[in-house]
Structure formats: C-alpha cells, structure tokens
Enzyme design. Structure first.
Site, PDB file in Angstrom:
ATOM      1  N   TYR A  65       0.895  -1.286   0.068  1.00 24.00           N
ATOM      2  CA  TYR A  65       0.004   0.002   0.147  1.00 24.00           C
ATOM      3  C   TYR A  65       0.813   1.450  -0.183  1.00 24.00           C
ATOM      4  O   TYR A  65       0.433   2.433   0.719  1.00 24.00           O
ATOM      5  CB  TYR A  65      -1.155   0.074   1.218  1.00 24.00           C
ATOM      6  N   HIS A 130      -0.026 -11.859   1.472  1.00 31.47           N
ATOM      7  CA  HIS A 130      -0.754 -10.982   0.146  1.00 31.47           C
ATOM      8  C   HIS A 130      -0.585 -12.051  -0.948  1.00 31.47           C
ATOM      9  O   HIS A 130       0.201 -11.915  -1.686  1.00 31.47           O
ATOM     10  CB  HIS A 130       0.084  -9.724   0.180  1.00 31.47           C
TER      11      HIS A 130
END
Length: 262
Positions: A65, A130
């Site tokens: 992010y 992830h």
C-alpha cells in the site's frame, strides 16, 4: 451479532468494520471507479481519530500500500488501542506503479521486521500473506510456516493469508489463524471457507465487501444490503473497508451497526 466480535480463537476482538488504508499510501495501480488524492497528515490523523470515536479498532495495511505503513507509524496515537493487520509477500514499486511478489521465508522475516520498524511497534497483531493467486503453492513454500515461527517468537499475535481461491482459503485455515476472503452480493464462491472457519473457530476478514466501489445500482441501498448479508453470516469477524471520506466512514459504521442488530 455484536459490533465487537472475536477474531476466531486468537483472543483478539475486532470491530465488525475495519479501516483499510490503501488510499493513505498509494494512488497508482488501484482499481477504484473514481480517482482520489492521497490525504495530507492532518486529514489522516483526523480520519484515524474519527474511526476510533466511531468504535473501529481494526486497521488494515500492507507493504504493497505504498507509504501506508510509514504514515500509520508516524500518525497513529495510542498504538495499544488498535488491532493492526499487515501483510507479507507483495511489494509495490511506486516509481513503476507495479507489484512484484516474494514468498520466501527469508523475505517473510525481513518484511515483518521492516513493518515493525515502519509502524513503530514491537508486535504486530496479525500478519497475512498477500497472495498472488497461487495460494496452495505459497503454502507449500513454507510462507505460513515462517509466519508461525515469528508468532512463536512473540513478534506476531495471529497469522493467515489473504487468499484468492476456495482451496487456498481452506488450506490456510489448517495452517494459520485467519483467512481473508472476498465476499459480496455478487461474489459468494468463497462462502465454504467462511463456513469452515465458523466450524473450526478460525477468524475471517472480508475484503471487497463493496466490490471495490462497483456495487449494483439496481438495489436501493447496496451498502446496507451488503453489510446485512456479510455481517449476518456466521463466521465473519470483520469487513475491511477502505475510505478516506469522513462522511462515508460515518455512514458505513452506522450501517454496519444496523446490520449487527439482532
């Protein structure tokens, strides 16, 4: 169903709505219908304070992010009031706007240590892998085993994976504490993972609850309908929803609380 819920059998309790923080750290290569501007420090501080005032205690971030972890580390007060979820495996390059993946146990350790530094904390409540979609291959590499070793060392309180397949979600529940799965009005393929988690007392976090902003316009209140369905499903611990709009945040929490009413 209460607004504050157990995160499986981890001993952690989380708000039914968690704050996703992609938009405070990254504005390239994201799949939202409308563009946005990354908020300045003051706006982030105010958003975090608003979230806490509304009863949110769960915050979701990731190395992928952009600058999200660093900004949270600098701007988040009262660390002990937050349940922090971060991730390993996906790395985002701001210059190229592209991601690459590394699921090796060596990278897992480096990534966790870097997240601890960035977030200015000596423990992470939850670390998820992830996934790039190859869920089972990642598990076979020992990625979750590496996270579980760090849990034994006291650096992590709970482990899991943000999965993309039913098989991967079910396998994650066998190896870890939590699975993060996609569930919304138009995507219900992964409900078997939620049902298994409910049976095994494992935690479930929901991503893409609002279909990344692409909800069905034919429904009078698609956000409320989404929250009613998801938060009414046994086994769901929390929905991660990313917003930097204070009005949206307030509305989402009000609707989540309504969805949690018996």
């Amino acid at each position: 169903m209460a607004f504050i819920r157990p995160l499986g059998n981890t001993g952690l309790t989380v708000s039914a709505l968690g704050l996703g923080t992609v938009k405070i750290g990254r504005d390239k290569g994201v799949k939202y219908p409308n563009g946005f501007t990354i908020p300045d420090d003051r706006a982030v501080v105010e958003l975090l304070a608003q979230a806490r005032d509304l009863g949110i205690n769960l915050i979701d971030t990731a190395p992928a992010y952009g600058h999200s972890e660093q900004r949270l580390g600098q701007l988040m007060s009262q660390r002990q009031e937050w349940i922090i979820v971060t991730k390993v495996g996906e790395e985002f390059d701001n210059d190229s706007g592209a991601s690459h993946f590394d699921f090796s146990p060596e990278h897992v350790r480096r990534s966790v240590e870097r997240s601890l530094t960035r977030l200015k904390t000596d423990y992470l409540d939850c670390v998820l892998v992830h996934s790039d979609g190859n869920d089972l291959a990642i598990i076979e590499q020992g990625t979750l085993d590496a996270l579980n070793d760090l849990k034994k060392a006291g650096l992590i309180r709970a482990t899991g994976m943000s999965t993309k397949t039913v098989e991967g979600g079910l396998a994650t529940l066998q190896h870890a504490d939590i699975a993060m799965v996609t569930y919304n009005l138009s995507h219900q393929d992964e409900v078997p993972v939620i049902e298994q988690a409910a049976a095994d007392l494992k935690g479930i976090l929901i991503k893409k609850a609002f279909a990344s902003g692409h909800l069905d316009d034919n429904i009078a209140d698609p956000v409320q309908e989404s929250l009613n369905q998801i938060l009414g499903t046994a086994g769901v611990s929390s929905i991660i929803a990313g917003t930097i709009n204070p009005r949206h945040l307030q509305e989402n929490v009000a609707k989540a609380r309504q969805a949690c009413q018996p």
